[in-house]
Design an enzyme around this catalytic site. Sequence first.
Site, PDB file in Angstrom:
ATOM      1  N   ASP A  35     -48.589  46.323 115.875  1.00  0.00           N
ATOM      2  CA  ASP A  35     -47.409  46.415 115.356  1.00  0.00           C
ATOM      3  C   ASP A  35     -46.847  47.962 115.225  1.00  0.00           C
ATOM      4  O   ASP A  35     -47.412  48.654 114.907  1.00  0.00           O
ATOM      5  CB  ASP A  35     -47.735  46.090 113.943  1.00  0.00           C
ATOM      6  CG  ASP A  35     -46.476  45.710 112.966  1.00  0.00           C
ATOM      7  OD1 ASP A  35     -45.510  46.108 113.582  1.00  0.00           O
ATOM      8  OD2 ASP A  35     -46.499  45.220 111.804  1.00  0.00           O
ATOM      9  N   ASP A  36     -45.846  47.753 116.188  1.00  0.00           N
ATOM     10  CA  ASP A  36     -45.243  49.231 116.410  1.00  0.00           C
ATOM     11  C   ASP A  36     -45.763  50.139 117.465  1.00  0.00           C
ATOM     12  O   ASP A  36     -45.571  51.318 117.636  1.00  0.00           O
ATOM     13  CB  ASP A  36     -44.663  50.053 115.200  1.00  0.00           C
ATOM     14  CG  ASP A  36     -43.787  49.173 114.307  1.00  0.00           C
ATOM     15  OD1 ASP A  36     -43.328  48.133 114.607  1.00  0.00           O
ATOM     16  OD2 ASP A  36     -43.170  50.097 113.465  1.00  0.00           O
ATOM     17  N   CYS A  70     -39.452  43.944 114.226  1.00  0.00           N
ATOM     18  CA  CYS A  70     -40.454  43.182 114.021  1.00  0.00           C
ATOM     19  C   CYS A  70     -40.478  41.760 113.860  1.00  0.00           C
ATOM     20  O   CYS A  70     -40.965  40.859 114.697  1.00  0.00           O
ATOM     21  CB  CYS A  70     -41.511  43.729 112.609  1.00  0.00           C
ATOM     22  SG  CYS A  70     -41.782  45.086 112.464  1.00  0.00           S
ATOM     23  N   ASP A 312     -45.468  44.317 119.283  1.00  0.00           N
ATOM     24  CA  ASP A 312     -44.177  43.592 119.077  1.00  0.00           C
ATOM     25  C   ASP A 312     -42.934  44.233 119.449  1.00  0.00           C
ATOM     26  O   ASP A 312     -41.821  43.739 119.599  1.00  0.00           O
ATOM     27  CB  ASP A 312     -44.228  42.962 117.653  1.00  0.00           C
ATOM     28  CG  ASP A 312     -44.106  44.244 116.537  1.00  0.00           C
ATOM     29  OD1 ASP A 312     -44.544  45.550 117.019  1.00  0.00           O
ATOM     30  OD2 ASP A 312     -43.783  44.107 115.306  1.00  0.00           O
ATOM     31  N   HIS A 313     -43.230  45.774 119.762  1.00  0.00           N
ATOM     32  CA  HIS A 313     -42.117  46.347 120.282  1.00  0.00           C
ATOM     33  C   HIS A 313     -42.762  47.853 120.359  1.00  0.00           C
ATOM     34  O   HIS A 313     -43.749  48.050 119.931  1.00  0.00           O
ATOM     35  CB  HIS A 313     -40.714  46.445 119.556  1.00  0.00           C
ATOM     36  CG  HIS A 313     -40.873  46.523 118.101  1.00  0.00           C
ATOM     37  ND1 HIS A 313     -41.461  47.694 117.264  1.00  0.00           N
ATOM     38  CD2 HIS A 313     -41.009  45.706 116.961  1.00  0.00           C
ATOM     39  CE1 HIS A 313     -41.455  47.273 116.081  1.00  0.00           C
ATOM     40  NE2 HIS A 313     -41.253  46.179 115.901  1.00  0.00           N
TER      41      HIS A 313
END
Length: 501
Positions: A35-36, A70, A312-313
């Site tokens: 996540d991130d 997200c 996710d990015h």
Amino acid sequence: MMVSYFLQLFLPLMCLQSVTCSAVNKPNIVLLLTDDQDLLLGGMSPISRTVAFLSDGAYLRNFFVNTPVCCPSRSTLISGRFPHNFLYNNSVKQNKTKEPSCMSMNASSADFEQKSIAVYLKKLGYRTGQFGKYLNPSGMKHYCDKTSPSQLPGFDRWFTMCNDNKYFNNEISDNGQLRTYGNDPSDYLTSIIGNATLNFMEDVLKQNESFFAYIAPHAPHVPATPAPWYEDTFPYMLAPRTPIYNFTATDHHRVVRSQSPMDPHRIAPQIDELFQNRWRSLLSVDDLMMDVIDKLIEHGQVDNTYFLFTSDHGYQLGQFNLPSCKLQPYEHDIRVPMFVKGPDIKKSSPSFVAGIVDIAPTIITLAGGVPPDSMDGHSFDHMIRNGSSKRENNWRDKHTLEYWSLGDVVRYQHYIDGPNNTYIGVRLINETHNYLYVEFYENTHPRYFTEPVAEFELFDLTTDPYQTTNLYGTDKEDKRLVNELHIFLHQQVMCSGSNCV
């Protein structure tokens, strides 16, 4: 012998044509989504053991998210579809229904829920499990309802976060039963996600069944709280001072060009502290992955398992004076790691362009299925099986970006989102071109980007890898290329299924 040979031919056809089929002897599939987690700011260093394990598989050098935030990015991964195909017709603020909206995504429609990757893998006979973050809390309301929670579509087992932005005192939907965890070391979020994953794997492997485990720890998302046993690591690390750290870009769109320089005495130390904690929190992800691998070794299944790892990015830590977040169309926000390791996957570092939208169809193909026509993405399994270093002639060289502003978002006294930060864009990468082209819109939530374009950006990353100089409107603008990319974009933001590139 004739009957046996006939069955060998007939059973695969039965598997494709029937609703369900046995997963006996099928390869297991582990999908790890962080996540991130950034790729370009050193974010891979804390998970060094995971990277070492995956390094003899395929590493996709040009892998991107379709939207750098997200919930839309996760929705794209889950569905294999572009966000514009499950976007609410109106903005989040205009949505008067009680249906869950997840950053403009319609996360509660049957069209979304019943066409997820897990639904298809379950039809292929897999035992399916989801552990960690599925969607943001606004998209989890019906799954985390205290009176009648919904089942997570397609999953036999789910241990799914109902909240986010914290690593202790979490509420989890444990197969529909809401559980609340405290603030003891044993309640650390990444640890309880890992333990639930291992219990699921143990149960399935003992029954000699094949499984799909979608593991989505919250790390290193803010506040990036480390496990107590890692809180003193990396005490002197500083966030990378890249060439665009604390850089004012006066020719970029309004959100970026309006940024004031960051205070080196007040904001920079906060960025460095966040950077350290991001690394610390990722150490537990590395532990989780090692435990998963050890469990597969214990059951003799590590060589019969596909591993996929991505984020996710990406993230920003001071780039273009933006202290902390994502949301922008630049490399540090959209470029993410992508590893695939498993049976018949050759070690390679292919340069073809792919993205989050391609993960679901690729997994279905690896599982022996055929991706449905409703998916916008395409399976790249054939290129990583043959160890191809370049894209095939019929594979795209353009990657689509689309983002709907979340409104005024402030981090460390800096606006990092707002009006004029809704955009569509394209990354073009081939043998002769390496460009980013973006169109920005004033309207916060245009449905199909039919309003007049407010601002344009064009960057040649061959000569300008940090995207410091906007070529649009200058004598260096390639007008024919811009026109080609504009036409492509406006076809893509209307595409669905097989007519998507």
